[in-house]
Design a protein around this motif. Structure first.
Motif, PDB file in Angstrom:
ATOM      1  N   SER A  48      26.038  79.369  -5.303  1.00 33.05           N
ATOM      2  CA  SER A  48      26.747  80.645  -5.312  1.00 33.05           C
ATOM      3  C   SER A  48      28.251  80.406  -5.354  1.00 33.05           C
ATOM      4  O   SER A  48      28.752  79.382  -4.912  1.00 33.05           O
ATOM      5  N   ALA A  49      28.950  81.370  -5.923  1.00 31.14           N
ATOM      6  CA  ALA A  49      30.411  81.320  -6.027  1.00 31.14           C
ATOM      7  C   ALA A  49      30.942  82.744  -5.944  1.00 31.14           C
ATOM      8  O   ALA A  49      30.270  83.694  -6.333  1.00 31.14           O
ATOM      9  N   ASP A  54      31.396  85.688 -17.025  1.00 31.48           N
ATOM     10  CA  ASP A  54      30.451  86.731 -17.393  1.00 31.48           C
ATOM     11  C   ASP A  54      29.070  86.116 -17.599  1.00 31.48           C
ATOM     12  O   ASP A  54      28.933  85.133 -18.321  1.00 31.48           O
ATOM     13  N   PRO A  55      28.014  86.640 -16.966  1.00 27.88           N
ATOM     14  CA  PRO A  55      26.691  86.024 -17.090  1.00 27.88           C
ATOM     15  C   PRO A  55      26.017  86.267 -18.433  1.00 27.88           C
ATOM     16  O   PRO A  55      24.907  85.816 -18.635  1.00 27.88           O
ATOM     17  N   PHE A 130      28.296  76.430 -16.803  1.00 25.53           N
ATOM     18  CA  PHE A 130      27.492  76.250 -15.602  1.00 25.53           C
ATOM     19  C   PHE A 130      27.092  77.607 -15.052  1.00 25.53           C
ATOM     20  O   PHE A 130      27.917  78.503 -14.941  1.00 25.53           O
ATOM     21  N   ALA A 131      25.831  77.733 -14.672  1.00 24.15           N
ATOM     22  CA  ALA A 131      25.318  78.987 -14.119  1.00 24.15           C
ATOM     23  C   ALA A 131      25.538  78.994 -12.607  1.00 24.15           C
ATOM     24  O   ALA A 131      25.293  78.009 -11.927  1.00 24.15           O
ATOM     25  N   THR A 132      26.033  80.108 -12.118  1.00 27.80           N
ATOM     26  CA  THR A 132      26.165  80.330 -10.674  1.00 27.80           C
ATOM     27  C   THR A 132      25.686  81.740 -10.389  1.00 27.80           C
ATOM     28  O   THR A 132      25.459  82.531 -11.284  1.00 27.80           O
ATOM     29  N   GLN A 133      25.564  82.045  -9.103  1.00 23.64           N
ATOM     30  CA  GLN A 133      25.259  83.409  -8.708  1.00 23.64           C
ATOM     31  C   GLN A 133      26.317  83.857  -7.723  1.00 23.64           C
ATOM     32  O   GLN A 133      26.924  83.042  -7.031  1.00 23.64           O
ATOM     33  N   ARG A 134      26.567  85.140  -7.681  1.00 20.30           N
ATOM     34  CA  ARG A 134      27.575  85.661  -6.758  1.00 20.30           C
ATOM     35  C   ARG A 134      27.060  85.579  -5.331  1.00 20.30           C
ATOM     36  O   ARG A 134      25.884  85.771  -5.069  1.00 20.30           O
TER      37      ARG A 134
END
Length: 138
Positions: A48-49, A54-55, A130-134
């Motif tokens: 998470s970040a 934008d996803p 890189f994929a992150t989630q909030r």
């Protein structure tokens, strides 16, 4: 010359062709949704970040999943680094500036992530995100 005033009967609405089109659209969206969903490995919990890009996915983007165990999966197939390099090299030869989305598990080792990045670069792919989630607001 005498013109006759003929009134045309109103056109009837044809429901059968309209229903055919609606069902075909429905099937198309269901099938395309399942293909898109299969690219995301549910066994990967991305870190998470607070801020992130934008996803939205880029057109033709390939998703590379790195599990906590170090397994690398692409399109649902577990691959070694050699197999990944072969696949990405073939894709890079066809498409310049091929985008890659790296979904690394938060518990995956840094070494594994670096090896995947290195494999992408050896294959000729430099467009890596890189994929992150909030972070959840608690």
């Amino acid at each position: 010359m005498k013109f006759r005033n003929h009134k045309m009967p109103p056109a009837e609405l044809q429901l059968a062709p309209m229903l055919d089109v609606v069902f075909q659209l429905l099937i198309f969206f269901l099938v395309s949704f399942e293909f898109q969903r299969s690219e995301y490995d549910m066994k990967v919990s991305v870190p998470s970040a607070q801020e992130g890009a934008d996803p939205k996915r880029a057109l033709g983007e390939i998703i590379v999943n790195v599990r906590a165990t170090g397994e690398v999966t692409v399109e649902g197939q577990t691959m070694t680094q050699v197999q990944l390099k072969e696949k990405l090299s073939a894709i890079a030869a066809l498409h310049k500036n091929q985008p890659i989305r790296l979904r690394g598990d938060a518990d995956a080792t840094y070494q594994t992530i670096v090896e995947v990045i290195d494999t992408c670069q050896k294959s000729g792919i430099w467009n890596i995100s890189f994929a992150t989630q909030r972070k959840s607001e608690n």
